[in-house]
Scaffold this motif. Structure first.
Motif, short mmCIF file in Angstrom:
data_model
loop_
_atom_site.label_atom_id
_atom_site.label_comp_id
_atom_site.label_asym_id
_atom_site.label_seq_id
_atom_site.Cartn_x
_atom_site.Cartn_y
_atom_site.Cartn_z
N GLY A 1 0.80 -1.22 0.00
CA GLY A 1 0.00 0.00 0.00
C GLY A 1 0.83 1.27 0.00
N VAL A 2 2.08 1.16 -0.44
CA VAL A 2 2.96 2.34 -0.48
C VAL A 2 2.69 3.13 -1.76
N SER A 3 2.40 4.38 -1.61
CA SER A 3 2.28 5.27 -2.76
C SER A 3 3.30 6.40 -2.61
N PHE A 4 3.67 6.99 -3.73
CA PHE A 4 4.72 7.99 -3.71
C PHE A 4 4.21 9.34 -4.18
N ASP A 5 4.65 10.37 -3.49
CA ASP A 5 4.34 11.74 -3.89
C ASP A 5 5.34 12.25 -4.93
N ARG A 6 6.55 11.74 -4.85
CA ARG A 6 7.58 12.09 -5.83
C ARG A 6 8.44 10.87 -6.08
N GLY B 1 24.06 17.47 -1.61
CA GLY B 1 23.30 18.48 -2.33
C GLY B 1 21.98 17.93 -2.84
N GLY B 2 22.00 16.67 -3.34
CA GLY B 2 20.76 16.05 -3.79
C GLY B 2 19.77 15.86 -2.67
N LEU B 3 20.26 15.41 -1.50
CA LEU B 3 19.38 15.23 -0.35
C LEU B 3 18.79 16.57 0.09
N GLN B 4 19.61 17.60 0.11
CA GLN B 4 19.12 18.92 0.52
C GLN B 4 18.02 19.41 -0.41
N ARG B 5 18.17 19.19 -1.71
CA ARG B 5 17.13 19.61 -2.66
C ARG B 5 15.83 18.85 -2.42
N LEU B 6 15.94 17.55 -2.11
CA LEU B 6 14.74 16.77 -1.80
C LEU B 6 14.00 17.36 -0.61
N LEU C 1 12.08 20.78 -1.04
CA LEU C 1 10.83 20.73 -1.79
C LEU C 1 9.78 19.83 -1.16
N ALA C 2 10.16 19.09 -0.12
CA ALA C 2 9.27 18.07 0.44
C ALA C 2 8.22 18.68 1.35
N GLN C 3 7.01 18.09 1.29
CA GLN C 3 5.97 18.38 2.27
C GLN C 3 6.19 17.46 3.48
N SER C 4 5.57 17.78 4.58
CA SER C 4 5.91 17.13 5.85
C SER C 4 5.65 15.63 5.87
N LYS C 5 4.66 15.15 5.10
CA LYS C 5 4.33 13.72 5.13
C LYS C 5 4.55 13.05 3.77
N ARG D 1 11.90 15.03 9.21
CA ARG D 1 11.02 16.10 9.70
C ARG D 1 11.78 17.40 9.48
N GLY D 2 11.32 18.18 8.53
CA GLY D 2 12.07 19.37 8.15
C GLY D 2 13.41 18.96 7.57
N SER D 3 14.50 19.47 8.15
CA SER D 3 15.84 19.12 7.68
C SER D 3 16.48 18.00 8.49
#
Length: 236
Positions: free
Chosen positions: A41-46, A152-157, A160-164, A209-211
């Motif tokens: 039941g895993v769905s992805f937002d990105r 740098g890639g992780l920071q960009r993720l 742009l990420a929403q909290s959940k 959670r955040g950064s």
């Protein structure tokens, strides 16, 4: 909290002229992974992939399982920060200094598919030198620069990420190793000891959670184990 699923690509074409192509086993691994995620039941937002073909093909084959059930998975974005380090370049520039101690190394590395155990032993020695900076060449990017790229890639993720959000990242073993090093503080040497255990299409999960980011699970490959088909559990 949100989740980042780090997915190692399927088995590539080790020993072939072009490594950066999934083998038939690699394609099957990716399909099994996609079905497993659906079953959970895993769905992805990105969904994000490096720009290597083996990474992108793994993403497409896994997400096709969603499309086959009528679901519309997210578009696969690309970020080269999640590419693998250039192992061929590391070998090419560090091997000359190893040859006095390992005179058969060139032959073994050129014929790795026929000498898998020796290939791995020599490759691990070269990677250890690379990570420690124990080499004279200035023509190979450093381990530190690779870690900076991945960071740098992780920071960009995260920016742009929403909290959940649930985010899938289709990547490679070395990239996952760099993230282990960054997130857990484990030494690079210990992180590479874990690297050698990362199974093709395995799942490692980060919670954020955040950064703030923490490792929640590492190298899960239950989707392959459940099939009771040992040939699907591969490491290269």
């Amino acid at each position: 909290m949100g989740s980042i699923y780090l997915i190692r690509h399927g088995q590539a074409s080790f020993g072939a002229d072009d490594y950066d192509v999934l083998s038939p086993i690699g394609v099957r691994q990716a399909e099994v992974l996609g079905q497993h995620l659906l079953d959970l039941g895993v769905s992805f937002d990105r969904c994000v992939s490096g720009d290597l073909r083996r990474q992108q093909h793994t993403a497409r084959a896994a997400l096709e399982q969603y499309a086959n059930t009528g679901l519309t998975p997210p578009t696969i974005e690309q970020d080269a920060a999640f590419n693998e380090f250039d192992a061929d370049n590391v070998i090419r520039h560090l091997l000359p200094e190893l040859l006095p101690q390992e005179p058969e190394a060139l032959h073994i590395l050129r014929n790795g598919a026929q000498n898998r155990a020796e290939f791995q032993r020599l490759f691990a020695l070269l990677i250890q030198r690379w990570v420690n900076g124990d080499y004279a060449s200035t023509d190979v990017p450093t381990w530190a620069s690779f870690v900076s790229q991945v960071a740098g890639g992780l920071q960009r993720l995260l920016q742009l990420a929403q909290s959940k959000d649930n985010i899938a990242v289709f990547t490679s073993g070395g990239t996952i190793t760099a993230l282990l090093h960054l997130i857990t503080g484990v030494t690079a040497e210990k992180a590479f000891e874990l690297n050698w255990q990362i199974v093709n299409t395995s799942l490692s999960r980060l919670k954020f959670r955040g950064s703030d980011v923490a490792l929640a699970s590492f190298n899960s490959h239950t989707h392959l184990e459940l099939l009771k088909a040992p040939e699907l559990i591969t490491f290269r």
